[in-house]
Design a protein around this motif. Structure first.
Motif, PDB file in Angstrom:
ATOM      1  N   ARG A 178     -20.710 -36.578 -21.536  1.00 30.81           N
ATOM      2  CA  ARG A 178     -21.096 -35.653 -20.694  1.00 30.81           C
ATOM      3  C   ARG A 178     -20.105 -34.855 -19.779  1.00 30.81           C
ATOM      4  N   ARG A 179     -19.261 -35.831 -19.129  1.00 34.37           N
ATOM      5  CA  ARG A 179     -18.383 -35.262 -18.317  1.00 34.37           C
ATOM      6  C   ARG A 179     -17.273 -34.559 -18.783  1.00 34.37           C
ATOM      7  N   VAL A 180     -16.837 -34.777 -20.117  1.00 28.54           N
ATOM      8  CA  VAL A 180     -15.747 -34.079 -20.755  1.00 28.54           C
ATOM      9  C   VAL A 180     -16.543 -32.468 -20.902  1.00 28.54           C
ATOM     10  N   HIS A 181     -17.727 -32.324 -21.348  1.00 28.87           N
ATOM     11  CA  HIS A 181     -18.401 -31.035 -21.777  1.00 28.87           C
ATOM     12  C   HIS A 181     -18.490 -30.387 -20.403  1.00 28.87           C
ATOM     13  N   LEU A 182     -18.773 -31.191 -19.106  1.00 30.45           N
ATOM     14  CA  LEU A 182     -18.869 -30.310 -18.082  1.00 30.45           C
ATOM     15  C   LEU A 182     -17.639 -29.756 -17.614  1.00 30.45           C
ATOM     16  N   LYS A 183     -16.572 -30.745 -17.521  1.00 27.22           N
ATOM     17  CA  LYS A 183     -15.335 -30.219 -17.357  1.00 27.22           C
ATOM     18  C   LYS A 183     -14.631 -29.269 -18.256  1.00 27.22           C
ATOM     19  N   ASP A 184     -14.928 -28.952 -19.624  1.00 28.83           N
ATOM     20  CA  ASP A 184     -14.617 -28.097 -20.391  1.00 28.83           C
ATOM     21  C   ASP A 184     -15.285 -26.844 -19.890  1.00 28.83           C
ATOM     22  N   GLU A 185     -16.508 -26.600 -19.579  1.00 30.26           N
ATOM     23  CA  GLU A 185     -17.325 -25.570 -18.891  1.00 30.26           C
ATOM     24  C   GLU A 185     -16.638 -24.996 -17.744  1.00 30.26           C
ATOM     25  N   LEU A 186     -16.368 -25.970 -16.434  1.00 28.83           N
ATOM     26  CA  LEU A 186     -15.687 -25.717 -15.464  1.00 28.83           C
ATOM     27  C   LEU A 186     -14.440 -25.026 -15.616  1.00 28.83           C
ATOM     28  N   TYR A 187     -13.460 -25.629 -16.586  1.00 29.51           N
ATOM     29  CA  TYR A 187     -12.215 -24.892 -16.845  1.00 29.51           C
ATOM     30  C   TYR A 187     -12.392 -23.649 -17.372  1.00 29.51           C
ATOM     31  N   ARG A 188     -13.220 -23.464 -18.482  1.00 31.45           N
ATOM     32  CA  ARG A 188     -13.510 -21.980 -18.750  1.00 31.45           C
ATOM     33  C   ARG A 188     -13.886 -21.433 -17.947  1.00 31.45           C
ATOM     34  N   MET A 189     -14.605 -21.639 -17.016  1.00 22.39           N
ATOM     35  CA  MET A 189     -14.987 -20.707 -15.777  1.00 22.39           C
ATOM     36  C   MET A 189     -13.839 -20.420 -14.844  1.00 22.39           C
ATOM     37  N   LEU A 190     -12.978 -21.354 -14.465  1.00 22.92           N
ATOM     38  CA  LEU A 190     -11.800 -21.288 -13.611  1.00 22.92           C
ATOM     39  C   LEU A 190     -10.891 -20.322 -14.032  1.00 22.92           C
TER      40      LEU A 190
END
Length: 80
Positions: free
Chosen positions: A64-76
């Motif tokens: 779940r953390r990996v998926h959240l980090k991927d989404e945050l990175y995409r936004m960043l």
């Protein structure tokens, strides 16, 4: 055992200013950011055996953390 830190500023030091900007100005990013850090604290507690959990529960939390980090990175990294 030494626990690796996964806060976003540590993960993406080159995006520190962008992280701050989005936290201040984007409610959706801020919500995901807070969820990511809460999940990271939970995982660290599991790894340190403060909150005992099964290996499967710990691995699911990490996914779940990996998926959240991927989404945050995409936004960043999205052009703004």
């Amino acid at each position: 055992m030494s626990v690796e830190h996964h806060d976003l500023a540590h993960e993406f030091p080159e995006l520190k200013d962008r992280i701050h900007d989005l936290k201040m100005n984007d409610a959706h990013f801020r919500k995901l950011f807070e969820a990511y850090h809460e999940l990271t604290r939970e995982i660290e507690n599991m790894e340190n055996e403060v909150s005992p959990a099964s290996t499967q529960a710990e691995e699911e939390a990490k996914m779940r953390r990996v998926h959240l980090k991927d989404e945050l990175y995409r936004m960043l990294t999205a052009s703004h």
